[in-house]
Every structure is written in structure tokens, then in C-alpha cells.
Design an enzyme around this catalytic site. Structure first.
Site, PDB file in Angstrom:
ATOM      1  N   SER A 289       0.632  -1.190  -0.078  1.00 51.27           N
ATOM      2  CA  SER A 289      -0.086   0.027   0.015  1.00 51.27           C
ATOM      3  C   SER A 289       0.845   1.322   0.126  1.00 51.27           C
ATOM      4  O   SER A 289       1.582   1.492  -0.980  1.00 51.27           O
ATOM      5  CB  SER A 289      -0.973   0.049   1.174  1.00 51.27           C
ATOM      6  N   ASP A 300      10.027   5.763  -9.899  1.00 52.25           N
ATOM      7  CA  ASP A 300       9.818   5.985 -11.149  1.00 52.25           C
ATOM      8  C   ASP A 300      10.298   7.240 -11.296  1.00 52.25           C
ATOM      9  O   ASP A 300      10.721   7.881 -12.473  1.00 52.25           O
ATOM     10  CB  ASP A 300       8.237   6.324 -11.219  1.00 52.25           C
ATOM     11  N   LYS A 314      -0.437  -4.097  -3.672  1.00 51.59           N
ATOM     12  CA  LYS A 314      -1.660  -3.635  -3.169  1.00 51.59           C
ATOM     13  C   LYS A 314      -1.936  -2.266  -3.888  1.00 51.59           C
ATOM     14  O   LYS A 314      -1.236  -1.407  -3.270  1.00 51.59           O
ATOM     15  CB  LYS A 314      -1.851  -3.625  -1.674  1.00 51.59           C
TER      16      LYS A 314
END
Length: 545
Positions: A289, A300, A314
Site C-alpha cells: 500500500s 519512477d 496492493k
């Protein structure tokens, strides 16, 4: 409880349900209203006609939770008692005894007594079995017995427990328990700081920033952020933690939903703490999460090197909605996407197998995305580390041992056999490992691997089809072969098991803080992180800087 009294509480709740339906599901109003009317009629007929007295509250609680169980494991109904626990998870604060308590089958076991908290001061230790709280016998109490330990500050509660076969009694004075999101930080060498982040609650960003400030003041020029085992929490805190390392107005996460109001793009809103400090993030299969938002976003944005093993996967976002009578429902409202466009959700809850289990995304169907500097990353199965370490993954045999609390129970016995170990770090020898295996046999701890579970299901199916008699001999041969294989798997994975035994031993004598301190000099992931951070050209090469 009288029928009149029950109706007085049930009917307003139903009326509220209609109102909620009318507001939230306009397009499906007729179908939803029809189904609620049917349910209401069934509920009333049971109340009037069922042979025994029913408890409307319990019946409704089970009905709602069973309905939601068919969706995903994150969409949950919270009754009044559940709401209290939910708030504890989000704030990290409550008034109680300061211990992790778990129900193992019918037993209430102390998993951990937090250092200097009421339970610790009263002498409770990991492995103790609580058998009575005040006047309540745990064997007679089917609800969440740990709630009996919570209460007003400075109130006292008497607890009876069993330790190594003997019964004891202690009195615990409840106090405010403050669960730190950052339970430990320190330095692994002169220039590298290490921060353990275990939860995303309302204090996460402030505690992380405070740790960074103190470490930098103490000479840290590089940081290792440990998110291993962190199950997540508040979305806003994940964004704010990222904001410590990336500029203002940077996109961290996007949520997409069938409802326009739940489709949002979340950006950093403050000036960063440090844009250039080299950063490594540690993750594993229990990082989920919000942990995946932080590790995925900083990966990223090419802001951190991620090390460890693939995260949980998740990619769903929940929101709590307050209902009547102090209850709540936590609803999965959207999927989230990292800056590159990845959704790292690993399980598809809209498609389930024959056993009703969500289907895992096929690795061959993962989609490729690009980081800001053009590195290839993938969606679908959690955050894949930049440097994946095989030794950080748990073997099936260890998963089976942990399911049965085998290592935890063995270390409980070890602790009382070695009362003077103190702060010494023991060497787990071959003799100790043999002792562990003997303990499994003596205590008749039967651990089942997935293979053995599948075999049992096959036999059950054969019994239903009445062909079990013809395969019994072969079945028993297979089970015997699997058992023999499990014995050999213990030996094959001896190094991993010894490591986990040692870590549990350190926790018993030195609490979690001692384990984290041990990690700073002995943990393989931290050593790898240090190796990368101490090699600037390799760090830059990985991130394409």
C-alpha cells in the site's frame, strides 16, 4: 431484548440505508432498493418466527461482513468496537497495556511487550498465554479479547497468564501508548543514516523528518529508508514522505475510479527536505500500500535505488465512511497509479478461481513503463526492486513454520532455558538447529506446505466422489513422500531458519530496538545498500543520473 426494542434500532438503520442508497447509487436505485426490501423482509421474518431468540446486532454484523467478503479483503464494515481499533491504526495512539496480542486458535498470546510500556513493567513477556482479564475467562470470551485490555488511563486491570506451564497473576496500570511510525534510526557507518519506517499514520512524516534532521546533524550524507514489513496506511503521509526528497508540485500518485470525485492526481505541496541526498529504499513481500506508493514513486522519479524483494502488490485505495450508531464502512474506491502510470495491484478480485480466491496477475502479462530517466519498470505484481535479492524471499517451508508459530514458540522455550544471555548475540549452531527440529517433534508441531494442503483437498474431493478407497494407498505414499521432503527442506533451508531464530532471540532479550541495532551491522539488505551508496558511480549508473 424485547422485539419492540429490537425494531426501534433495526428500522432506523434500514431507513438510513435507503437514504444512503438514494444518494450514492442513483443509477441503480431501483435494483438496490428492491434487494434491501427483500433483505429487510427476511430479517423481520427471522426476528418474528425463528425458533430461538436471535441477536439482531450480531446477525446484521455477520450479514454485512459476509457480503463485503465477496469483494476484496480491504472493503470492511466496522462495528463500534472495530472503529476504535481502526482509529488506533491511523493515529498510532491508544490507552491500554502496550503489547501486541494475538489469538492463536483458542489461545490469547502475547507476541510482544513494548519496551517500558505497562505490560513490560508488569512483567508480561512474549509467549505468555493470557487466560483471564479481570473477571473474564478468555476461554468463554469469543469476541476480540484484546479490547478488554484497553481502557481509561491509570485504571488497573488484573491479568492471569500461563508461562512455561505455570500460572501467574499480575496487575497492569493502563497508560497512553504511543506507537512510533519510526521506531528506530541510527548510523550504519560514519556517513550513512538508517531509518526504520513501520507504519503510515498521522505522525509518519514528522517522525521521518525529525530522524533525517538528527542524522544529518550527526554527519549522515546518505540515507537508507527501511520499509520492509510496512503494511501501509494513510495516502497523504505516503505523499508527504516522498515530498521530503522531491520538489514541490511533483506528481506522486494518481487515483482512478468509476466515480469522478475519487479520481484525483496527488502532488507534493511543500518545499523538500533534501533533493540530492543519495537514497536507498528497502522493501520485501510484506511492504504494501503506502509503502509501495513511496518506493514506486521514488523509483519512477529516479530518486532512490530500491533493494530487496518484490513488494506485496496492493494497488487499491480505501476510504472510511462514517455510518450511524458509531459504525463505519471502509470502501475500496479507486486504484492508484505511480508517476510512470503503473498500477502494481497483484490480485484481480473481480475474477476468482473455483475456490473463490482472487486470481494473481500472470507475470507474462505485466506491462512495461518508463521512469523519468527512461529505465524500464513493470506493473501488475508489486514494486520490483532495482536490485532483487533472492535471500530476502521466504521459502515455502518457512512460511509453513511461521503459520504454526513454530520459530516463535521455540524461542520462547530457548529464552527460559537461557535467562542470563542479556545483550549477547548468540551463535545459532548446528546443535541448536537439531534442538529446534527435536522441539518440532516433541511439541507435535505439524506444519503443512501448500503441497500437503493440496493433497488433502484432493482426498476430500475423492471422498465426495466415493473413489477414495481406490486411491488411499497411493495417497498415503504421497503424503509420506511429502513429509520426508519437508524434513529435507528444513535442512536445505537451515541458514534461513537459523537467521530467523536468531532475530527472534534478539527481540526477546533486547526488544525491537536491539534487533534494528543488530541489523545496522549484520543485515544483508543493509550491507548491499551500503555497498551501492558507497559507490557513487554505481548508484548513478542504476538511476541513469
Amino acid at each position: 431484548m424485547s422485539l419492540k426494542f429490537k425494531k426501534r434500532y433495526v428500522l432506523p438503520a434500514i431507513a438510513t440505508g435507503f437514504l444512503f442508497v438514494g444518494v450514492s447509487f442513483k443509477e441503480n436505485f431501483f435494483e438496490v432498493a428492491k434487494q434491501i426490501e427483500i433483505f429487510t423482509m427476511v430479517f423481520k421474518e427471522l426476528d418474528k418466527n425463528y425458533v430461538d431468540e436471535i441477536n439482531p446486532g450480531d446477525l446484521m454484523d455477520k450479514a454485512i461482513k459476509s457480503m463485503l467478503a465477496d469483494l476484496d479483503p480491504y472493503t470492511n464494515f466496522f462495528n463500534e468496537a472495530d472503529v476504535v481499533k481502526f482509529k488506533i491504526n491511523n493515529t498510532g495512539e491508544y490507552t491500554g497495556i502496550g503489547a501486541m496480542i494475538t489469538r492463536v486458535e483458542t489461545k490469547l498470546i502475547v507476541k510482544e511487550a513494548y519496551k517500558d510500556m505497562p505490560a513490560d513493567k508488569a512483567g508480561l513477556k512474549a509467549g505468555d498465554e493470557i487466560i483471564q482479564i479481570g473477571d473474564v475467562m478468555i476461554s468463554d470470551f469469543k469476541d476480540d479479547a484484546s479490547q478488554l485490555l484497553k481502557g481509561a488511563k491509570n485504571t488497573k486491570i488484573e491479568v492471569k497468564y500461563i508461562r512455561q506451564g505455570k500460572e501467574y497473576t499480575t496487575q497492569i496500570t493502563r497508560d497512553e501508548v504511543d506507537i512510533n511510525a519510526v521506531p528506530f534510526y541510527g548510523k550504519v557507518d560514519d556517513k550513512t543514516g538508517y531509518i526504520v519506517l513501520t507504519a503510515f499514520n498521522k505522525k509518519t512524516t514528522s517522525e521521518t523528518k525529525s530522524a533525517l534532521e538528527k542524522l544529518k546533524a550527526d554527519g549522515a550524507q546518505k540515507i537508507i529508508l527501511d520499509l520492509r514489513g510496512n503494511p501501509g496506511g494513510l495516502l497523504t503521509e505516503a505523499i508527504n514522505v516522498c515530498n521530503l526528497f522531491v520538489p514541490k508540485n511533483e506528481v506522486i500518485v494518481t487515483t482512478k475510479s468509476k466515480s469522478e470525485k475519487h479520481t484525483n492526481t496527488y502532488k507534493t505541496s511543500k518545499e523538500p527536505f533534501d533533493l540530492s541526498i543519495p537514497l536507498v529504499i528497502l522493501i520485501n513481500g510484506r511492504s504494501a500500500s503506502a509503502s509501495e506508493i513511496v518506493s514506486g514513486a521514488l523509483q519512477d522519479l529516479d530518486r532512490a535505488v530500491v533493494i530487496g524483494s518484490r513488494s506485496f502488490g496492493k494497488g487499491l485505495v480505501q476510504r472510511p465512511v462514517e455510518l450511524t450508531y458509531g459504525t463505519q464502512v471502509k470502501v475500496t474506491i479507486s486504484r492508484y497509479y505511480t508517476p510512470s502510470g503503473r498500477c502494481i495491484q497483484a490480485l484481480d478480485y473481480t475474477h476468482k478461481d473455483a475456490e473463490g480466491k482472487a486470481i494473481k496477475t500472470d507475470a507474462s502479462k505485466y506491462n512495461a513503463f518508463k521512469t523519468r530517466k527512461g529505465r524500464t519498470v513493470y506493473d501488475g505484481g508489486g514494486v520490483q526492486p532495482d536490485i532483487e535479492m533472492e535471500e530476502t524471499k521466504t521459502s515455502p517451508i518457512v512460511d509453513a513454520l511461521n503459520k504454526k508459530e513454530a520459530i516463535f514458540n521455540y524461542v520462547t522455550t530457548y529464552y527460559y532455558k537461557n535467562p542470563t544471555l542479556g545483550n549477547k548475540i548468540p551463535n545459532i549452531t548446528d546443535s541448536d538447529f537439531a534442538d529446534f527440529k527435536a522441539f518440532l517433534k516433541k511439541e507435535k508441531i505439524s506444519f503443512e506446505t501448500q503441497t500437503e494442503i493440496s493433497l488433502k483437498k484432493t482426498l476430500e474431493a475423492a471422498k465426495k466422489e466415493k473413489i477414495d478407497a481406490s486411491i488411499t494407498v497411493e495417497y498415503e505414499q504421497l503424503v509420506a513422500a511429502v513429509k520426508k521432503s519437508e524434513e529435507s527442506q528444513l535442512n536445505i533451508n537451515q541458514k534461513e531458519i537459523k537467521k530467523l531464530i536468531l532475530e527472534e532471540i534478539i527481540k526477546r532479550y533486547q526488544y525491537k530496538e536491539g534487533l534494528y541495532q543488530y541489523y545496522t551491522q549484520n543485515n544483508s539488505e543493509i550491507k548491499k545498500a551500503l555497498e551501492i551508496l558507497n559507490n557513487p558511480s554505481e548508484y548513478a549508473k542504476i538511476l541513469k543520473l
